[in-house]
Design a protein around this motif. Structure first.
Motif, short mmCIF file in Angstrom:
data_model
loop_
_atom_site.label_atom_id
_atom_site.label_comp_id
_atom_site.label_asym_id
_atom_site.label_seq_id
_atom_site.Cartn_x
_atom_site.Cartn_y
_atom_site.Cartn_z
N MET A 1 71.60 39.36 40.19
CA MET A 1 72.07 39.76 41.51
C MET A 1 70.92 40.01 42.46
SD MET A 1 75.22 39.36 41.22
CE MET A 1 75.89 40.03 42.73
N THR A 2 69.80 40.51 41.93
CA THR A 2 68.67 40.78 42.81
C THR A 2 68.04 39.47 43.29
OG1 THR A 2 68.31 42.73 41.48
CG2 THR A 2 66.62 42.23 43.07
N LEU A 3 68.21 38.40 42.50
CA LEU A 3 67.72 37.09 42.96
C LEU A 3 68.54 36.57 44.12
CD1 LEU A 3 66.90 35.02 39.75
CD2 LEU A 3 65.36 36.29 41.26
N GLN A 4 69.81 36.99 44.17
CA GLN A 4 70.69 36.48 45.22
C GLN A 4 70.61 37.26 46.51
OE1 GLN A 4 71.98 33.73 44.09
NE2 GLN A 4 71.38 34.24 41.99
N ALA A 5 70.32 38.55 46.41
CA ALA A 5 70.38 39.39 47.61
C ALA A 5 69.47 40.60 47.45
CB ALA A 5 71.82 39.85 47.83
N PRO A 6 69.07 41.22 48.55
CA PRO A 6 68.30 42.47 48.44
C PRO A 6 69.11 43.51 47.67
CG PRO A 6 68.32 41.68 50.70
CD PRO A 6 69.29 40.83 49.95
N ALA A 7 68.40 44.45 47.06
CA ALA A 7 69.03 45.36 46.10
C ALA A 7 70.24 46.12 46.67
CB ALA A 7 67.99 46.33 45.56
N GLY A 8 70.18 46.52 47.91
CA GLY A 8 71.31 47.26 48.50
C GLY A 8 72.57 46.44 48.49
N GLN A 9 72.45 45.20 48.96
CA GLN A 9 73.59 44.29 48.98
C GLN A 9 74.04 43.97 47.55
OE1 GLN A 9 75.30 42.98 51.67
NE2 GLN A 9 76.65 42.28 50.03
N ALA A 10 73.06 43.73 46.68
CA ALA A 10 73.36 43.39 45.29
C ALA A 10 74.17 44.50 44.62
CB ALA A 10 72.06 43.12 44.52
N THR B 1 68.15 51.46 40.84
CA THR B 1 68.19 51.01 39.45
C THR B 1 68.13 49.48 39.39
OG1 THR B 1 69.55 52.90 38.85
CG2 THR B 1 69.53 51.06 37.29
N LEU B 2 68.90 48.84 40.25
CA LEU B 2 68.90 47.38 40.30
C LEU B 2 67.50 46.86 40.55
CD1 LEU B 2 72.01 46.36 42.39
CD2 LEU B 2 71.23 45.21 40.34
N HIS B 3 66.86 47.46 41.53
CA HIS B 3 65.52 47.02 41.91
C HIS B 3 64.54 47.23 40.76
CE1 HIS B 3 61.54 47.94 43.84
NE2 HIS B 3 61.74 46.68 44.15
N ARG B 4 64.61 48.42 40.14
CA ARG B 4 63.69 48.73 39.04
C ARG B 4 63.90 47.76 37.89
NH1 ARG B 4 64.86 53.97 38.80
NH2 ARG B 4 66.33 53.66 37.11
N GLU B 5 65.16 47.53 37.57
CA GLU B 5 65.49 46.66 36.45
C GLU B 5 65.04 45.22 36.73
OE1 GLU B 5 66.45 47.87 33.55
OE2 GLU B 5 66.19 45.80 32.91
N ALA C 1 56.42 38.83 40.72
CA ALA C 1 57.35 39.01 39.61
C ALA C 1 58.71 38.39 39.95
CB ALA C 1 57.50 40.49 39.28
N LEU C 2 59.15 38.61 41.18
CA LEU C 2 60.43 38.05 41.59
C LEU C 2 60.36 36.53 41.65
CD1 LEU C 2 63.34 38.73 42.58
CD2 LEU C 2 62.45 38.74 44.89
N LEU C 3 59.23 36.00 42.12
CA LEU C 3 59.03 34.55 42.12
C LEU C 3 59.11 33.99 40.70
CD1 LEU C 3 56.02 33.82 44.53
CD2 LEU C 3 58.28 32.77 44.65
N ALA C 4 58.46 34.69 39.77
CA ALA C 4 58.45 34.24 38.37
C ALA C 4 59.87 34.28 37.79
CB ALA C 4 57.52 35.11 37.54
N LEU C 5 60.61 35.34 38.14
CA LEU C 5 61.98 35.48 37.64
C LEU C 5 62.88 34.38 38.21
CD1 LEU C 5 63.74 37.43 35.94
CD2 LEU C 5 64.32 38.61 38.06
N ASP C 6 62.78 34.17 39.51
CA ASP C 6 63.56 33.14 40.18
C ASP C 6 63.26 31.76 39.59
OD1 ASP C 6 64.93 31.58 41.98
OD2 ASP C 6 64.22 32.61 43.76
N THR C 7 61.97 31.50 39.37
CA THR C 7 61.56 30.20 38.86
C THR C 7 62.03 29.98 37.43
OG1 THR C 7 59.65 30.31 40.32
CG2 THR C 7 59.55 28.70 38.55
N LEU C 8 61.94 31.03 36.62
CA LEU C 8 62.44 30.95 35.23
C LEU C 8 63.93 30.59 35.23
CD1 LEU C 8 61.36 32.16 32.20
CD2 LEU C 8 63.28 33.64 32.69
#
Ligand SMILES: [Zn+2]
Length: 457
Positions: free
Chosen positions: A126-135, A151-155, A433-440
């Motif tokens: 969900m964090t890949l799709q939207a900023p944490a608040g929206q997610a 929590t979403l953001h940290r996770e 980190a988010l780039l790496a997660l998105d790419t994975l």
């Protein structure tokens, strides 16, 4: 013995007792979900406890028996059905010299994370799709789970760190012949005479480097926002490119690379991705990009035998610019001058050489142009000469190869859509980190972080 029909009766009675029967179907679905939640939670709790009890006291790292074992240490984990509590043992590994909970590792739990693996996955996705608040709101709507934005953001950050580690391991493999063999061994078997296409580009990401100090810094005359290059590449096979009914090209399967860690890192990441997609089996390798020098240096270094091709659109753009400089931007004369060249470029064998020769002839009629125009001629001739061997567009069409780097441009805009969203609170390190997660995720390797996601059920 309780059979399914009895269970259904029971659930029905619960929903009825809630007075939730005469509602629209969306509400009915939510009611069924809510009344069965506690049952599912209990079942999961029992299964989790059983798995934790079965787990032997071997060190998860080295397998050695743990000493100083302490039993019945409680832990609560947030699952998709609510909090799940269980007890497990804890011990010391004399070999590794650390304390650990073997059951936690076997269950796929992490020391500091309060979430079950599925909840971890939901947070990451969900964090890949939207900023944490929206997610956070979306998760609540879709699953009924209340997970705070923090929590979403940290996770998601934690999962991003894991993705980065996996990426670093891949990068390291490219450094040795054995490692390269490992990466190449992961590739599927390619069809005969395969062509591998590699497209490279870069885009900008604007980040704030000094949170909360913007005003102070502005007063001090410092700029608090900086632009950073994100180097991006995509890898696919020509036979994975199809055409939609609308005529738009689609690529059924492809690899991605995106990083802000500089060109050396991009080089290793791209090489690793290409190897895993069958670089060593491909008969032809094609690298496409715009005029940026670093792209062609990288291509020459990493894909030595590759055919290089300059994006046709960029080549044409340069001719249009020159036409404008010589005959006036947007003038009919400029258009009349440039049209034949555009045609030569696309339709003639060695069309680029013909264009260069013709413009060189023009350059010799010195007194026809003023100093500024002469400069423009020299500049564009240098550009065309630099790239003359990368403009075999006629050949490209004959072989069904792309003439443009449209695939990488759409990749960049996909990444940008996420990373240029306002209201996100990613730091510099968090972005990578988010780039790496998105790419994975894009590369279809999500199961490396979330093994349960590989099961089809
Ligand atoms: Zn150990």
């Amino acid at each position: 013995m309780v059979v399914e029909a009895d269970m259904a009766e029971w659930i029905y009675a619960q929903v009825e007792a809630l007075g939730a029967v005469d509602q629209d179907m969306g509400r009915l679905e939510k009611a069924v979900d809510a009344v069965t939640r506690e049952v599912r939670r209990r079942v999961l709790e029992r299964l989790t406890q059983a798995a934790a009890t079965r787990e032997e006291f071997g060190c998860p790292t080295c397998g050695e028996m743990l000493s100083v074992v302490r039993h019945r240490q409680g832990r609560t984990v947030e699952s998709g059905f609510g909090p799940v509590r269980f007890e497990r043992s804890y011990g010391f590994c004399p070999h590794c010299g650390h304390y650990c909970f073997p059951a936690d590792v076997a269950l796929g739990l992490h020391e500091r994370a309060q979430s079950s693996p599925r909840v971890q996955e939901v947070c990451a996705l969900m964090t890949l799709q939207a900023p944490a608040g929206q997610a956070s709101e979306d998760v609540q709507r879709l699953t009924g789970l209340t997970i705070s934005a923090s929590t979403l953001h940290r996770e998601a950050c934690r999962q991003g760190e894991r993705a980065l580690k996996l990426r670093q391991k891949q990068e390291q493999l490219t450094a040795t012949a054995d490692g390269v063999a490992v990466l190449a061994g992961r590739a599927p078997r390619l069809p005969q005479h395969s062509t591998m296409v590699i497209e490279i580009d870069a885009w900008n990401i604007r980040e704030r480097d000094h949170w909360g100090q913007t005003e102070a810094r502005r007063k001090a005359g410092e700029e608090s926002e900086r632009w950073h290059w994100v180097y991006t590449a995509t890898v696919f096979r020509l036979d994975q490119r199809a055409t939609k009914q609308s005529g738009r090209p689609v690529i059924t399967d492809r690899g991605y690379v995106a990083t802000r860690q500089g060109l050396e890192s991009l080089k290793r990441q791209l090489y690793a991705e290409a190897l895993q997609r069958g670089l060593l089996q491909a008969e032809t390798v094609l690298v496409l990009g715009d005029g940026a020098v670093w792209i062609w240096n990288l291509a020459a270094d990493t894909f030595e035998h590759a055919t290089q091709r300059l994006d046709l659109f960029h080549a044409k753009e340069h001719l249009w610019t020159l036409a404008g400089d010589l005959y006036g931007r947007g003038s009919p004369e400029a258009e009349a001058w440039v049209r034949p060249y555009l045609r030569w470029l696309e339709q003639r064998k060695d069309g680029a050489l013909d264009v260069i020769r013709s413009i060189e002839d023009l350059q010799r009629t010195l007194n026809a142009f003023d100093e500024k125009q002469q400069k423009a001629l020299a500049r564009e001739l240098a550009y065309l000469t630099e790239h003359k061997d990368r403009m075999d567009y006629k050949q490209a069409r004959k072989q069904g190869q792309p003439s443009g780097s449209g695939a990488i441009e759409s990749t960049c805009s996909q990444y940008q859509r996420r990373f240029k969203l306002t209201g996100q609170f990613w730091s510099l390190a968090g972005d990578e980190a988010l780039l790496a997660l998105d790419t994975l995720h894009r590369n279809g390797r999500w199961h490396l972080l979330f093994p349960h996601s590989a099961d089809r059920s």
